[in-house]
Design an enzyme around this catalytic site. Structure first.
Site, short mmCIF file in Angstrom:
data_model
loop_
_atom_site.label_atom_id
_atom_site.label_comp_id
_atom_site.label_asym_id
_atom_site.label_seq_id
_atom_site.Cartn_x
_atom_site.Cartn_y
_atom_site.Cartn_z
N SER B 55 -57.94 -61.40 -2.89
CA SER B 55 -58.32 -60.02 -3.16
C SER B 55 -58.93 -59.84 -4.54
CB SER B 55 -57.10 -59.10 -3.02
OG SER B 55 -56.12 -59.45 -3.96
N HIS B 95 -53.62 -57.42 -9.32
CA HIS B 95 -54.78 -56.55 -9.20
C HIS B 95 -55.11 -55.89 -10.53
CE1 HIS B 95 -54.80 -55.89 -4.53
NE2 HIS B 95 -55.19 -57.09 -4.89
N ASP B 123 -55.19 -49.40 -4.15
CA ASP B 123 -53.99 -50.04 -3.60
C ASP B 123 -52.96 -49.07 -3.03
OD1 ASP B 123 -54.96 -52.47 -4.21
OD2 ASP B 123 -53.78 -52.78 -6.01
#
Lengths: 182, 180
Positions: B55, B95, B123
């Site tokens: 990701s 992230h 998210d």
């Protein structure tokens, strides 16, 4: 004691230690480089609306809308790429203060620039990539929104520094909500 | 090969064998010491993590190693890569912070929203049901250093447990038997 296993072991160990050493030298050779650079920013169109934020609390929040000009050159004027820079992650941050929150930061646009990509950027009247939602109603009439371009340097191996551009741009949101569709 | 190893073991006396066991213990405990020491120095409960998903591509690929710090007096800022845990998920997520609101009160309440570079949406869908923001207590650490590929070994070990046991057995045997 010269079996296939011992020879294989020796080769593997030597390869690993040489590549570890080379990686460390690569990291050392670029760790002190100054990655600061200039960027010219300008906002073209700035409006603010008050609409329900269905992605979050569903309450009516201020939604800023802006288009911007951005000019920077990481290729010729200030080359940022070297053998230990795999990727630049450019992001445009809006920073401001509201009654609700002492300090707000919203990224409105970002771009991934890989080594070999064209890193001389010149955007005119660009739309933002993300919605500029405030956490409340602090955008209308806000006189002091600062746009800054920053970049996060992703190396092949090493530290992950974040650097802000030397130029930034401050703008104000209008004191009336726009009700028309944009 | 095996024959010679067993010959080695047979030739050892009791003291030598005990010495080998002790040196094996030394290796294990010094590894533990380094890990716990890193925890103290970095302030993070897990100072080194392996990237498990794509990701954050093309910055981080599966199997890359990240070094984390988690100093409480350094504020989180937009653009930083944080590693956080979400209730109900075992695996921590790596992230980037894209939105941040800081109240500036005495408790220093900060809430922020993250997104993976390679994901098209933020998210909120990954957080616990009803959770809209992350706070300091969700954060395991912030990425400071990067080393590619090295974590691939642990991914293989977790995916093929037999490989893990084989490697551990080989290492154990080697340390117990090897004589310097």
């Amino acid at each position: 004691m010269h079996t296939v296993l011992t020879r294989g072991n020796a080769i593997l160990a030597y390869t690993l230690s040489v590549s570890a050493c080379l990686t460390f030298c690569c990291f050392l050779s670029t760790v002190f480089i100054d990655y600061r650079a200039n960027a010219t920013l300008n906002t073209v169109k700035v409006i603010v609306k008050n609409v329900p934020d269905y992605s979050a609390s569903r309450e009516k929040n201020d939604l800023g809308y802006l288009t911007f000009d951005l000019k920077t050159d990481f290729l010729h004027l200030t080359p940022l790429f070297n053998w230990n820079v795999k990727q630049l992650f450019l992001y445009l941050t809006a920073e401001y203060q509201t009654q609700n929150n002492e300090f707000n930061q919203v990224v409105v646009w970002d771009k991934i620039v890989l080594r070999g990509d064209n890193a001389a950027l010149d955007f005119k009247n660009m739309n933002t990539k993300y919605y500029f939602w405030d956490d409340g109603k602090g955008l209308r009439g806000n006189k002091n929104i600062t746009l800054t371009l920053s970049w996060n340097i992703i190396p092949n191996a090493g530290l992950l520094p974040s650097v802000s551009a030397l130029g930034s741009h401050t703008f104000a949101f209008p004191s009336e909500y726009t009700t028309l569709r944009v | 090969m095996l024959q010679s190893i067993f010959d080695d073991v047979r030739r050892m006396n009791k003291r030598q064998f005990l010495y080998q066991v002790l040196s094996f213990g030394m290796i294990v405990s010094s590894a533990l010491m380094i890990w716990k020491g890193l925890m103290v120095v970095t302030g993070s409960e897990s100072p080194i993590v392996v990237v498990l998903s794509g990701s954050m591509e093309p910055a981080f690929h599966r199997g890359d190693l990240l070094f984390l710090t988690n100093y409480q007096d350094e504020p989180v800022r937009v653009g930083e890569i944080v590693v956080f845990k979400v209730e109900g998920r075992d695996i921590p997520i790596v992230h980037r912070v894209l939105k941040l609101h800081e109240k500036g009160d005495q408790n220093n309440t900060v809430k922020f929203l993250t997104k993976g570079d390679n994901n098209s949406v933020d998210d909120r869908g990954l957080y616990a049901p009803g959770q809209l923001w992350l706070t300091h207590k969700d954060v395991v650490g912030r990425a400071r250093g990067f080393l590619p590929y090295v974590g691939m070994v642990t991914i293989y070990m977790n995916e093929y447990p037999k490989f893990k046991y084989a490697v551990l057995a080989c290492l154990g045997l080697y340390v117990l038997v090897h004589r310097e």
